[in-house]
Enzyme design. Structure first.
Site, mmCIF file in Angstrom:
data_model
loop_
_atom_site.group_PDB
_atom_site.id
_atom_site.type_symbol
_atom_site.label_atom_id
_atom_site.label_comp_id
_atom_site.label_asym_id
_atom_site.label_seq_id
_atom_site.Cartn_x
_atom_site.Cartn_y
_atom_site.Cartn_z
ATOM 1 N N ARG A 62 -44.601 19.376 -36.151
ATOM 2 C CA ARG A 62 -43.355 18.879 -35.541
ATOM 3 C C ARG A 62 -43.620 18.712 -34.056
ATOM 4 O O ARG A 62 -44.205 19.579 -33.407
ATOM 5 C CB ARG A 62 -42.204 19.849 -35.757
ATOM 6 C CG ARG A 62 -40.961 19.489 -34.926
ATOM 7 C CD ARG A 62 -39.743 20.257 -35.335
ATOM 8 N NE ARG A 62 -39.291 19.829 -36.658
ATOM 9 C CZ ARG A 62 -38.171 20.269 -37.234
ATOM 10 N NH1 ARG A 62 -37.409 21.153 -36.601
ATOM 11 N NH2 ARG A 62 -37.820 19.833 -38.425
ATOM 12 N N HIS A 107 -38.292 12.021 -39.990
ATOM 13 C CA HIS A 107 -38.478 13.327 -40.632
ATOM 14 C C HIS A 107 -38.611 13.046 -42.135
ATOM 15 O O HIS A 107 -37.683 13.298 -42.911
ATOM 16 C CB HIS A 107 -37.277 14.213 -40.342
ATOM 17 C CG HIS A 107 -37.490 15.670 -40.620
ATOM 18 N ND1 HIS A 107 -38.566 16.154 -41.340
ATOM 19 C CD2 HIS A 107 -36.742 16.764 -40.289
ATOM 20 C CE1 HIS A 107 -38.476 17.473 -41.422
ATOM 21 N NE2 HIS A 107 -37.388 17.864 -40.792
ATOM 22 N N LYS A 166 -51.606 24.171 -21.254
ATOM 23 C CA LYS A 166 -52.659 24.028 -20.246
ATOM 24 C C LYS A 166 -53.014 22.568 -20.002
ATOM 25 O O LYS A 166 -53.910 22.269 -19.209
ATOM 26 C CB LYS A 166 -53.910 24.782 -20.691
ATOM 27 C CG LYS A 166 -53.679 26.261 -20.962
ATOM 28 C CD LYS A 166 -54.940 26.911 -21.513
ATOM 29 C CE LYS A 166 -54.703 28.363 -21.880
ATOM 30 N NZ LYS A 166 -55.910 28.991 -22.460
ATOM 31 N N ARG A 218 -35.785 26.063 -41.132
ATOM 32 C CA ARG A 218 -35.961 25.676 -42.537
ATOM 33 C C ARG A 218 -37.265 24.935 -42.789
ATOM 34 O O ARG A 218 -37.983 25.239 -43.751
ATOM 35 C CB ARG A 218 -34.773 24.810 -42.995
ATOM 36 C CG ARG A 218 -33.533 25.607 -43.367
ATOM 37 C CD ARG A 218 -32.276 24.806 -43.095
ATOM 38 N NE ARG A 218 -32.108 24.547 -41.679
ATOM 39 C CZ ARG A 218 -31.592 25.427 -40.816
ATOM 40 N NH1 ARG A 218 -31.164 26.589 -41.249
ATOM 41 N NH2 ARG A 218 -31.488 25.138 -39.532
ATOM 42 N N THR A 219 -37.590 23.963 -41.941
ATOM 43 C CA THR A 219 -38.781 23.154 -42.217
ATOM 44 C C THR A 219 -40.043 24.002 -42.151
ATOM 45 O O THR A 219 -40.879 23.971 -43.064
ATOM 46 C CB THR A 219 -38.875 21.984 -41.222
ATOM 47 O OG1 THR A 219 -37.694 21.193 -41.307
ATOM 48 C CG2 THR A 219 -40.076 21.111 -41.539
#
Length: 416
Positions: free
Chosen positions: A213, A241, A192, A162-163
């Protein structure tokens, strides 16, 4: 450094009284914050009682300096109080200020969206007003072109549905374009060994705004301190959030009709749930709010949030009886027990999961006007036979995320 400070005062030139604050800035510069705090306590205690929110200003307001250089070193901030924003230089909490109202087309008060503490009631109301405008755009047309020519990079080091998709949809519905990496932890140079700071410095050269995120608490703040373009925190580990909290508050206002005088039950994984942590911070900005905390013992709400609620005059209570709490609440905010936060302790996860479930029995004791919310994804903590009840607001809640994120993109890139 002194010449830079004097230059800023010349640019702002609010009056002779402003120069009185110059020694306080120098005190802070030479690492005597306790002196600054003492002076603040005696001279400016009213600011703290007004719950003033802090936000960094763009460098163009204060001259040629980049926000990552001059502004952050000297804590230049914008405060908002009683419907008016205030430009100031901050020595911890001491401020030189000028009053300035919201003006259509003016710059948004925040450079970045990192945590819920950045917002005050007036900024929240203004964001929600823009979100309602975005809702109209989405419902009455095929979109807008106001962000045509802008590029948004989405860096997701943790899974999201959703986000990520709502941010990308929001950008495209406003005419912008998207550069995306869905699993940056494995499919970017992070695999890496590249540092987050190097990644951000690189990506900002390709885009106008970054949505990130990350699995580490505090990663969004590091990104924002590095970047010279806006950064939006789309969730940082068990931290916060903030955009989810914004859409949650927008949903509550749309569903219940108010944000003052409400009772909210936060249910589930309250220790690791960044959504409930951020939501608690925003709820604390409103009057006569009561919060019930319902969770298994192993995932109880942490003390920092409880202390914040207490300091901000929010009544809260822990309970083990979900049905009793549900009967009293305007909002039952259910969350998933997050297996990924338990590491190898599957025994603790098994102990917590399934203890509190919203089903038809819980629905039966809820008030007619009340709603059930959930940030998703859900497992079995809300049974599917609840979905067809009009009080099940969680899919409407998810759709509201589009409007709020459209609003934030517009505000961060274009201003009011």
């Amino acid at each position: 450094m002194l010449l830079k400070i004097i230059k800023v005062f010349r640019q702002k030139l609010l009056g002779l009284e402003d120069l009185l604050f110059l020694p306080l800035i120098l005190i802070q510069k030479f690492s005597y914050p306790e002196v600054c705090e003492t002076m603040y306590a005696s001279m400016f205690s009213t600011h703290a009682s007004n719950s003033i929110a802090i936000a960094l200003k763009q460098s163009k307001v204060y001259g040629d300096y980049k926000k990552s250089d001059f502004l952050r070193k000297h804590h230049l901030s914008t405060f908002k109080c009683n419907g008016v924003s205030k430009d100031m230089i901050q020595c911890r909490a001491v401020a030189v200020e000028t009053m300035r109202p919201f003006i259509k087309g003016d710059k948004f008060q925040l450079d970045d969206v990192i945590d819920a503490q950045q917002f005050d009631r007036d900024i929240l109301s203004a964001i929600f007003e823009v979100a309602r405008e975005m809702e109209t755009i989405e419902k009455t047309s095929r979109g807008s072109q106001i962000l045509n020519g802008f590029l948004m990079s989405t860096l997701f080091y943790e899974p999201s549905t959703r986000t990520r998709l709502s941010f990308e949809s929001a950008m495209k519905r406003l005419g912008g374009e998207v550069l995306t990496t869905e699993n940056a932890r494995e499919f970017s140079s992070a695999a890496k060994g590249e540092t987050l700071e190097d990644t951000i410095r690189t990506v900002e050269g390709y885009s106008d705004i970054i949505v990130m995120r990350h699995f580490e608490d505090g990663a969004a703040k590091r990104a924002a301190m590095t970047a010279n373009i806006p950064v939006i925190n789309a969730g940082d580990g068990p931290g916060q959030h903030p955009t989810q909290a914004l859409l949650d508050m927008y949903t509550i206002e749309r569903e219940i009709g108010k944000l003052d005088g409400i009772t909210v039950g936060l249910v589930g994984d309250l220790a690791n749930g960044r959504t409930v942590r951020s939501l608690a911070y925003l709820l604390a900005k409103y009057n006569d709010v009561k919060i019930y905390l319902v969770s298994p013992q192993v995932v109880k709400m942490k003390d920092d949030i409880k202390q914040y609620l207490t300091l901000n005059g929010v009544e809260w209570e822990e309970s083990a009886d979900l049905k009793e709490v549900a009967s009293k609440c305007d909002v039952v905010y259910q969350t998933r027990i997050q297996k990924e936060r338990f590491g190898g302790r599957t025994d603790l996860y098994d102990e917590a999961r399934g203890k509190y479930i919203v089903d038809r029995d819980v629905l039966g004791v809820m008030q007619k006007h009340a709603v059930i919310m959930h940030p998703f994804p859900r497992l079995d903590e809300i049974t599917v036979d609840v979905d067809d009840d009009p009080r099940a607001a969680y899919f409407r809640q998810a759709k509201n995320g589009l409007f709020v994120r459209m609003a934030l993109l517009k505000l961060l890139l274009l201003g009011w």
